[in-house]
Design a protein around this motif. Structure first.
Motif, short mmCIF file in Angstrom:
data_model
loop_
_atom_site.label_atom_id
_atom_site.label_comp_id
_atom_site.label_asym_id
_atom_site.label_seq_id
_atom_site.Cartn_x
_atom_site.Cartn_y
_atom_site.Cartn_z
N TRP A 64 0.84 -1.19 0.00
CA TRP A 64 0.00 0.00 0.00
C TRP A 64 0.88 1.25 0.00
O TRP A 64 0.67 2.18 -0.78
CB TRP A 64 -0.92 -0.02 1.23
N TRP A 65 1.89 1.26 0.88
CA TRP A 65 2.79 2.41 0.95
C TRP A 65 3.58 2.58 -0.36
O TRP A 65 3.84 3.70 -0.79
CB TRP A 65 3.75 2.28 2.14
N ARG A 66 3.95 1.48 -1.00
CA ARG A 66 4.67 1.57 -2.28
C ARG A 66 3.82 2.31 -3.30
O ARG A 66 4.31 3.17 -4.03
CB ARG A 66 5.04 0.16 -2.77
N GLN A 67 2.54 2.00 -3.35
CA GLN A 67 1.65 2.67 -4.28
C GLN A 67 1.54 4.16 -3.95
O GLN A 67 1.58 5.01 -4.84
CB GLN A 67 0.27 2.02 -4.28
N VAL A 68 1.43 4.49 -2.67
CA VAL A 68 1.33 5.90 -2.26
C VAL A 68 2.61 6.65 -2.66
O VAL A 68 2.54 7.74 -3.24
CB VAL A 68 1.07 6.03 -0.74
N VAL A 69 3.76 6.07 -2.40
CA VAL A 69 5.02 6.74 -2.74
C VAL A 69 5.16 6.87 -4.26
O VAL A 69 5.51 7.95 -4.77
CB VAL A 69 6.23 5.98 -2.13
N ASP A 70 4.87 5.80 -5.00
CA ASP A 70 4.96 5.88 -6.46
C ASP A 70 4.07 6.98 -7.02
O ASP A 70 4.49 7.76 -7.88
CB ASP A 70 4.57 4.54 -7.10
N GLU A 71 2.84 7.06 -6.53
CA GLU A 71 1.92 8.08 -7.02
C GLU A 71 2.31 9.48 -6.57
O GLU A 71 2.06 10.46 -7.28
CB GLU A 71 0.49 7.74 -6.61
N THR A 72 2.92 9.58 -5.41
CA THR A 72 3.40 10.88 -4.93
C THR A 72 4.47 11.43 -5.86
O THR A 72 4.48 12.63 -6.19
CB THR A 72 3.96 10.76 -3.50
N PHE A 73 5.38 10.56 -6.33
CA PHE A 73 6.49 11.00 -7.18
C PHE A 73 6.15 11.03 -8.67
O PHE A 73 6.88 11.62 -9.45
CB PHE A 73 7.71 10.10 -6.94
N ARG A 74 5.05 10.41 -9.07
CA ARG A 74 4.70 10.33 -10.49
C ARG A 74 4.66 11.69 -11.19
O ARG A 74 5.22 11.83 -12.29
CB ARG A 74 3.38 9.59 -10.67
N PRO A 75 4.07 12.74 -10.59
CA PRO A 75 4.04 14.04 -11.30
C PRO A 75 5.42 14.63 -11.54
O PRO A 75 5.57 15.56 -12.33
CB PRO A 75 3.23 14.94 -10.35
N PHE A 76 6.44 14.09 -10.89
CA PHE A 76 7.80 14.63 -11.00
C PHE A 76 8.73 13.67 -11.73
O PHE A 76 9.95 13.75 -11.60
CB PHE A 76 8.33 14.95 -9.60
N GLY A 77 8.16 12.74 -12.47
CA GLY A 77 8.95 11.83 -13.28
C GLY A 77 9.23 10.48 -12.64
O GLY A 77 9.76 9.60 -13.29
N GLY A 78 8.93 10.33 -11.38
CA GLY A 78 9.07 9.02 -10.73
C GLY A 78 10.46 8.66 -10.25
O GLY A 78 10.62 7.76 -9.44
N GLY A 79 11.49 9.29 -10.78
CA GLY A 79 12.86 8.98 -10.35
C GLY A 79 13.50 7.89 -11.19
O GLY A 79 12.82 7.15 -11.91
N ARG A 80 14.83 7.79 -11.11
CA ARG A 80 15.59 6.80 -11.89
C ARG A 80 15.35 5.37 -11.44
O ARG A 80 15.37 4.46 -12.25
CB ARG A 80 17.08 7.11 -11.80
N ASP A 81 15.19 5.17 -10.15
CA ASP A 81 15.01 3.83 -9.61
C ASP A 81 13.92 3.88 -8.53
O ASP A 81 14.22 3.90 -7.34
CB ASP A 81 16.33 3.32 -9.04
N PRO A 82 12.66 3.89 -8.96
CA PRO A 82 11.56 4.04 -7.99
C PRO A 82 11.55 2.98 -6.90
O PRO A 82 11.21 3.27 -5.76
CB PRO A 82 10.30 3.94 -8.85
N ARG A 83 11.95 1.77 -7.22
CA ARG A 83 11.95 0.70 -6.21
C ARG A 83 12.97 1.01 -5.11
O ARG A 83 12.66 0.92 -3.92
CB ARG A 83 12.27 -0.64 -6.84
N ALA A 84 14.18 1.38 -5.49
CA ALA A 84 15.22 1.69 -4.50
C ALA A 84 14.83 2.94 -3.70
O ALA A 84 15.06 2.99 -2.49
CB ALA A 84 16.57 1.90 -5.19
N MET A 85 14.25 3.92 -4.37
CA MET A 85 13.83 5.14 -3.67
C MET A 85 12.77 4.80 -2.64
O MET A 85 12.84 5.26 -1.49
CB MET A 85 13.30 6.18 -4.67
N PHE A 86 11.79 3.97 -3.04
CA PHE A 86 10.76 3.56 -2.09
C PHE A 86 11.38 2.83 -0.90
O PHE A 86 11.04 3.12 0.25
CB PHE A 86 9.72 2.66 -2.75
N GLU A 87 12.28 1.89 -1.15
CA GLU A 87 12.89 1.12 -0.06
C GLU A 87 13.62 2.02 0.92
O GLU A 87 13.56 1.82 2.13
CB GLU A 87 13.83 0.04 -0.61
N GLU A 88 14.29 3.05 0.39
CA GLU A 88 15.00 3.99 1.26
C GLU A 88 14.01 4.79 2.12
O GLU A 88 14.21 4.95 3.33
CB GLU A 88 15.85 4.93 0.41
N LEU A 89 12.95 5.26 1.50
CA LEU A 89 11.93 6.01 2.25
C LEU A 89 11.23 5.12 3.27
O LEU A 89 11.00 5.52 4.41
CB LEU A 89 10.90 6.62 1.30
#
Length: 101
Positions: A64-89
Protein backbone atom coordinates in the motif's frame (compact mmCIF):
# COMPACT_ATOMS: atom_id res chain seq x y z
CA UNK A 1 -23.76 2.88 30.09
CA UNK A 2 -21.75 -0.09 28.85
CA UNK A 3 -18.21 -0.78 30.01
CA UNK A 4 -15.54 0.15 27.51
CA UNK A 5 -13.64 -2.96 26.47
CA UNK A 6 -11.54 -1.68 23.60
CA UNK A 7 -10.01 1.64 22.63
CA UNK A 8 -8.33 2.25 19.27
CA UNK A 9 -5.82 5.02 18.63
CA UNK A 10 -4.59 6.35 15.33
CA UNK A 11 -0.83 6.43 15.77
CA UNK A 12 0.60 8.40 12.83
CA UNK A 13 -0.20 12.08 13.13
CA UNK A 14 -2.05 11.57 16.41
CA UNK A 15 0.23 9.85 18.93
CA UNK A 16 3.47 9.98 16.97
CA UNK A 17 4.74 12.52 14.45
CA UNK A 18 7.71 12.41 12.07
CA UNK A 19 10.70 14.24 13.50
CA UNK A 20 11.53 15.67 10.09
CA UNK A 21 8.92 17.07 7.69
CA UNK A 22 7.74 14.41 5.22
CA UNK A 23 8.22 16.80 2.29
CA UNK A 24 11.83 17.42 3.32
CA UNK A 25 12.59 13.69 3.55
CA UNK A 26 10.89 12.98 0.23
CA UNK A 27 12.69 15.87 -1.52
CA UNK A 28 16.12 14.93 -0.17
CA UNK A 29 15.65 11.27 -1.05
CA UNK A 30 14.11 12.12 -4.40
CA UNK A 31 17.11 14.26 -5.39
CA UNK A 32 19.31 11.18 -4.95
CA UNK A 33 17.17 9.47 -7.60
CA UNK A 34 16.94 12.39 -10.02
CA UNK A 35 13.64 13.92 -8.86
CA UNK A 36 13.59 17.70 -9.13
CA UNK A 37 10.81 18.81 -6.77
CA UNK A 38 10.64 21.03 -3.71
CA UNK A 39 9.64 19.79 -0.27
CA UNK A 40 6.45 21.83 -0.59
CA UNK A 41 5.55 20.25 -3.96
CA UNK A 42 6.19 16.75 -2.68
CA UNK A 43 4.28 17.35 0.54
CA UNK A 44 1.27 18.56 -1.44
CA UNK A 45 1.47 15.54 -3.74
CA UNK A 46 1.85 13.19 -0.77
CA UNK A 47 -1.13 14.67 1.09
CA UNK A 48 -3.31 14.41 -2.00
CA UNK A 49 -2.24 10.83 -2.72
CA UNK A 50 -2.46 9.74 0.91
CA UNK A 51 -5.93 11.25 1.18
CA UNK A 52 -7.10 9.39 -1.91
CA UNK A 53 -5.83 6.04 -0.58
CA UNK A 54 -6.33 6.39 3.17
CA UNK A 55 -9.84 4.98 3.31
CA UNK A 56 -9.76 2.59 0.34
CA UNK A 57 -10.35 -0.43 2.60
CA UNK A 58 -6.98 -2.08 2.05
CA UNK A 59 -4.45 -2.78 4.78
CA UNK A 60 -1.85 -0.08 4.94
CA UNK A 61 0.99 -2.53 4.44
CA UNK A 62 4.23 -2.20 2.52
CA UNK A 63 2.52 -2.71 -0.87
CA UNK A 64 0.00 0.00 0.00
CA UNK A 65 2.79 2.41 0.95
CA UNK A 66 4.67 1.57 -2.28
CA UNK A 67 1.65 2.67 -4.28
CA UNK A 68 1.33 5.90 -2.26
CA UNK A 69 5.02 6.74 -2.74
CA UNK A 70 4.96 5.88 -6.46
CA UNK A 71 1.92 8.08 -7.02
CA UNK A 72 3.40 10.88 -4.93
CA UNK A 73 6.49 11.00 -7.18
CA UNK A 74 4.70 10.33 -10.49
CA UNK A 75 4.04 14.04 -11.30
CA UNK A 76 7.80 14.63 -11.00
CA UNK A 77 8.95 11.83 -13.28
CA UNK A 78 9.07 9.02 -10.73
CA UNK A 79 12.86 8.98 -10.35
CA UNK A 80 15.59 6.80 -11.89
CA UNK A 81 15.01 3.83 -9.61
CA UNK A 82 11.56 4.04 -7.99
CA UNK A 83 11.95 0.70 -6.21
CA UNK A 84 15.22 1.69 -4.50
CA UNK A 85 13.83 5.14 -3.67
CA UNK A 86 10.76 3.56 -2.09
CA UNK A 87 12.89 1.12 -0.06
CA UNK A 88 15.00 3.99 1.26
CA UNK A 89 11.93 6.01 2.25
CA UNK A 90 10.20 2.98 3.76
CA UNK A 91 13.28 2.13 5.84
CA UNK A 92 13.53 5.74 7.00
CA UNK A 93 9.95 5.89 8.23
CA UNK A 94 10.13 2.40 9.77
CA UNK A 95 13.02 3.49 11.97
CA UNK A 96 11.88 4.42 15.50
CA UNK A 97 14.32 7.34 15.50
CA UNK A 98 12.30 9.03 12.75
CA UNK A 99 9.33 9.59 15.08
CA UNK A 100 8.51 11.58 18.22
CA UNK A 101 5.64 11.25 20.66
Amino acid sequence: MQDVTTVFFDAGGTLVHPIEDVGEVYARTGRTYGVDATPRQLMASFLQTFGEHKLDGRRQDKAWWRQVVDETFRPFGGGRDPRAMFEELYAHFCAPGSWRL
